[in-house]
Design a protein around this motif. Sequence first.
Motif, PDB file in Angstrom:
ATOM      1  N   LEU A  71      11.464 -22.965  57.929  1.00  0.00           N
ATOM      2  CA  LEU A  71      12.779 -22.475  58.342  1.00  0.00           C
ATOM      3  C   LEU A  71      12.827 -22.191  59.843  1.00  0.00           C
ATOM      4  N   LEU A  72      11.731 -21.660  60.377  1.00  0.00           N
ATOM      5  CA  LEU A  72      11.721 -21.230  61.773  1.00  0.00           C
ATOM      6  C   LEU A  72      11.916 -22.426  62.700  1.00  0.00           C
ATOM      7  N   GLY A  73      12.847 -22.309  63.589  1.00  0.00           N
ATOM      8  CA  GLY A  73      13.115 -23.383  64.527  1.00  0.00           C
ATOM      9  C   GLY A  73      14.052 -24.446  63.999  1.00  0.00           C
ATOM     10  N   VAL A  74      14.371 -24.378  62.698  1.00  0.00           N
ATOM     11  CA  VAL A  74      15.299 -25.342  62.097  1.00  0.00           C
ATOM     12  C   VAL A  74      16.671 -24.720  61.914  1.00  0.00           C
ATOM     13  N   VAL A  75      16.701 -23.528  61.322  1.00  0.00           N
ATOM     14  CA  VAL A  75      17.977 -22.830  61.169  1.00  0.00           C
ATOM     15  C   VAL A  75      18.260 -22.045  62.450  1.00  0.00           C
ATOM     16  N   PRO A  76      19.510 -21.727  62.742  1.00  0.00           N
ATOM     17  CA  PRO A  76      19.820 -20.894  63.911  1.00  0.00           C
ATOM     18  C   PRO A  76      19.090 -19.558  63.844  1.00  0.00           C
ATOM     19  N   VAL A  77      18.846 -18.970  65.019  1.00  0.00           N
ATOM     20  CA  VAL A  77      18.067 -17.732  65.095  1.00  0.00           C
ATOM     21  C   VAL A  77      18.655 -16.655  64.191  1.00  0.00           C
ATOM     22  N   GLN A  78      19.958 -16.506  64.210  1.00  0.00           N
ATOM     23  CA  GLN A  78      20.591 -15.442  63.437  1.00  0.00           C
ATOM     24  C   GLN A  78      20.579 -15.716  61.935  1.00  0.00           C
ATOM     25  N   GLU A  79      20.253 -16.949  61.537  1.00  0.00           N
ATOM     26  CA  GLU A  79      20.248 -17.300  60.116  1.00  0.00           C
ATOM     27  C   GLU A  79      18.856 -17.282  59.504  1.00  0.00           C
ATOM     28  N   PHE A  80      17.823 -16.996  60.306  1.00  0.00           N
ATOM     29  CA  PHE A  80      16.471 -17.058  59.765  1.00  0.00           C
ATOM     30  C   PHE A  80      16.248 -16.037  58.651  1.00  0.00           C
ATOM     31  N   LEU A  81      16.539 -14.772  58.909  1.00  0.00           N
ATOM     32  CA  LEU A  81      16.296 -13.751  57.889  1.00  0.00           C
ATOM     33  C   LEU A  81      17.169 -13.938  56.651  1.00  0.00           C
ATOM     34  N   PRO A  82      18.478 -14.228  56.774  1.00  0.00           N
ATOM     35  CA  PRO A  82      19.262 -14.501  55.557  1.00  0.00           C
ATOM     36  C   PRO A  82      18.726 -15.689  54.763  1.00  0.00           C
ATOM     37  N   SER A  83      18.294 -16.758  55.448  1.00  0.00           N
ATOM     38  CA  SER A  83      17.744 -17.914  54.744  1.00  0.00           C
ATOM     39  C   SER A  83      16.427 -17.560  54.056  1.00  0.00           C
ATOM     40  N   ALA A  84      15.570 -16.782  54.734  1.00  0.00           N
ATOM     41  CA  ALA A  84      14.314 -16.351  54.126  1.00  0.00           C
ATOM     42  C   ALA A  84      14.573 -15.471  52.915  1.00  0.00           C
ATOM     43  N   ASN A  85      15.602 -14.623  52.997  1.00  0.00           N
ATOM     44  CA  ASN A  85      15.932 -13.757  51.865  1.00  0.00           C
ATOM     45  C   ASN A  85      16.396 -14.580  50.662  1.00  0.00           C
ATOM     46  N   ARG A  86      17.234 -15.611  50.909  1.00  0.00           N
ATOM     47  CA  ARG A  86      17.692 -16.462  49.804  1.00  0.00           C
ATOM     48  C   ARG A  86      16.521 -17.181  49.158  1.00  0.00           C
ATOM     49  N   TYR A  87      15.583 -17.647  49.958  1.00  0.00           N
ATOM     50  CA  TYR A  87      14.408 -18.321  49.395  1.00  0.00           C
ATOM     51  C   TYR A  87      13.593 -17.364  48.538  1.00  0.00           C
ATOM     52  N   LEU A  88      13.383 -16.157  49.028  1.00  0.00           N
ATOM     53  CA  LEU A  88      12.584 -15.191  48.280  1.00  0.00           C
ATOM     54  C   LEU A  88      13.282 -14.794  46.988  1.00  0.00           C
ATOM     55  N   ARG A  89      14.596 -14.691  47.005  1.00  0.00           N
ATOM     56  CA  ARG A  89      15.342 -14.348  45.781  1.00  0.00           C
ATOM     57  C   ARG A  89      15.192 -15.428  44.721  1.00  0.00           C
ATOM     58  N   ARG A  90      15.083 -16.683  45.141  1.00  0.00           N
ATOM     59  CA  ARG A  90      14.953 -17.785  44.174  1.00  0.00           C
ATOM     60  C   ARG A  90      13.596 -17.777  43.481  1.00  0.00           C
ATOM     61  N   GLN A  91      12.602 -17.084  44.038  1.00  0.00           N
ATOM     62  CA  GLN A  91      11.275 -17.093  43.427  1.00  0.00           C
ATOM     63  C   GLN A  91      11.195 -16.214  42.192  1.00  0.00           C
ATOM     64  N   ASP A  92      12.138 -15.286  42.022  1.00  0.00           N
ATOM     65  CA  ASP A  92      12.166 -14.420  40.837  1.00  0.00           C
ATOM     66  C   ASP A  92      10.822 -13.726  40.640  1.00  0.00           C
ATOM     67  N   TRP A  93      10.395 -12.994  41.673  1.00  0.00           N
ATOM     68  CA  TRP A  93       9.099 -12.305  41.658  1.00  0.00           C
ATOM     69  C   TRP A  93       9.209 -10.855  41.215  1.00  0.00           C
ATOM     70  N   ASP A  94      10.157 -10.544  40.354  1.00  0.00           N
ATOM     71  CA  ASP A  94      10.349  -9.190  39.851  1.00  0.00           C
ATOM     72  C   ASP A  94      10.557  -8.220  41.018  1.00  0.00           C
ATOM     73  N   ASP A  95       9.627  -7.261  41.168  1.00  0.00           N
ATOM     74  CA  ASP A  95       9.804  -6.232  42.187  1.00  0.00           C
ATOM     75  C   ASP A  95       9.070  -6.541  43.489  1.00  0.00           C
ATOM     76  N   ASP A  96       8.502  -7.734  43.607  1.00  0.00           N
ATOM     77  CA  ASP A  96       7.797  -8.076  44.838  1.00  0.00           C
ATOM     78  C   ASP A  96       8.801  -8.327  45.965  1.00  0.00           C
ATOM     79  N   PHE A  97       8.379  -8.037  47.171  1.00  0.00           N
ATOM     80  CA  PHE A  97       9.268  -8.167  48.327  1.00  0.00           C
ATOM     81  C   PHE A  97       8.426  -8.499  49.550  1.00  0.00           C
ATOM     82  N   ALA A  98       9.098  -8.622  50.689  1.00  0.00           N
ATOM     83  CA  ALA A  98       8.418  -8.872  51.965  1.00  0.00           C
ATOM     84  C   ALA A  98       9.195  -8.180  53.068  1.00  0.00           C
TER      85      ALA A  98
END
Length: 360
Positions: A206-233
Amino acid sequence: MSGLAEVRRIGRRVEGLVRRARRSHQAAFAALLVMTIAFAAASLASPTHVPASILIIPLLLGGLLLRFRQLVALTLINVAFGAYVVMSRPPDLPKTGFVLVLGVVGWIVITGAKVRSRLGVPGTRGESMLMELRDTLTAQGELPTLPPAWRAEVAIQSAGGSTFSGDFVVSTVRDDVLEVALVDVSGKGIDAGTRALLLSGAFGGLLGVVPVQEFLPSANRYLRRQDWDDDFATVVHVAVDLRTGDFDVRSAGHPPAIQFDAWSGRWQTREADGPLLGLMEAPEFSVDHGQLKPGDALFLYSDGMVETPRRDIGRGTDRLAGHAERLVGQGFEGGAAELVAAAGGPGDDSAIVIIHRKHS
C-alpha cells in the motif's frame, strides 16, 4: 590456513549434498537404506570397533531429509536390523535396552516429521521457509537510500530474543517524499510474528501506491477483512518532503512521534490522534504538520520503548528523549541501535526509526 580451507570446502560439499537430497527424496531414502544395511553389516562383522548404536545416525538423517511415509519405512527397517544385530551378540551382553532406545529415537523422529508433514513440506524445509519469511520481513524493514542531506536509521528488538517480532517497518521514497510506517501488531515475539509477516507484505504494497492521506484508512480496511477477532495493530505513519523538510504525521493508536529542534535544543511531541487499526469500520485519522530544518530529527517508536508495567507512556517518552539527547553531538549516527539497547523493554518488542536532516 590450508586445513581450515579444506574444512570449509568439505562443509560446502556436504551442504550441496543435503540440498540435492532434499530435492530427491527417493535418492535420499535409497542412500539411507544402504547406509543402514552397511552399518548393520559392519557392526555384525566387527562389534568391537563398530557399535550397534551407529544405526541411530540414518534415523536422524532421515528425519531431516525424508517424507513421512519414507521415514516410517526407514524406521521399521532400521529397528529390525538393529534388533537382529543385537540379538546376534553373545548372550551375556545386554540386548533389550538398545532395541528400546532405538525404537524410542525412531518414535521421536517420526513424531516430529508428522507435525511437519501437516505443512506439506518434508524434513527441515518448513524451518527453511520460516527463515526465508523472517529474512523477507527484515529486508522490508530496511530504509531506502536518501539524498546526502538526510539520514534515516531503524532498529528492532524482539521480546525474549526471538528473531520474529510484532513490530515492523515499511518505507518507500516517491517523488522526493519519504514515507515510513512503524507498525506494532498486538501480541509480542513469535506470537505476533505470523501476523506481522502478513501485514508487512500488505502494508508495504500500500505504501507509496495509495495517496498519503489514504494509507491508514486502506490499512484499516485490509485488517478488517482478516477477521482476526480482537487482534489489532497500531501504526505511526510519516511522510517527509525531502526537498523542503515539511512532514505530515498520522497515527492509529500509536505513541506520538517526537521531534528534536536543533535551533532551540527542545523536544516536542507530534500528536496525531487516531483509533487502533482493525477495531472500527471507517475511522478518521488526524494529521500533524511540521518541518524538519537542518539539524532537526524525528523519532518514531513503538510502545515497547516507552511503556512498562511500572511506567506510563508520558514518563517513558521523557526518558527516551533524555537518552536521545546524548546522541545530538554525534548527529544521531548509530542512534537507533543505541536507543533500543538502552531504552527497549526486555519483555516487549521494541522498535525505533530516526529521520535526521543533517546540517548544510
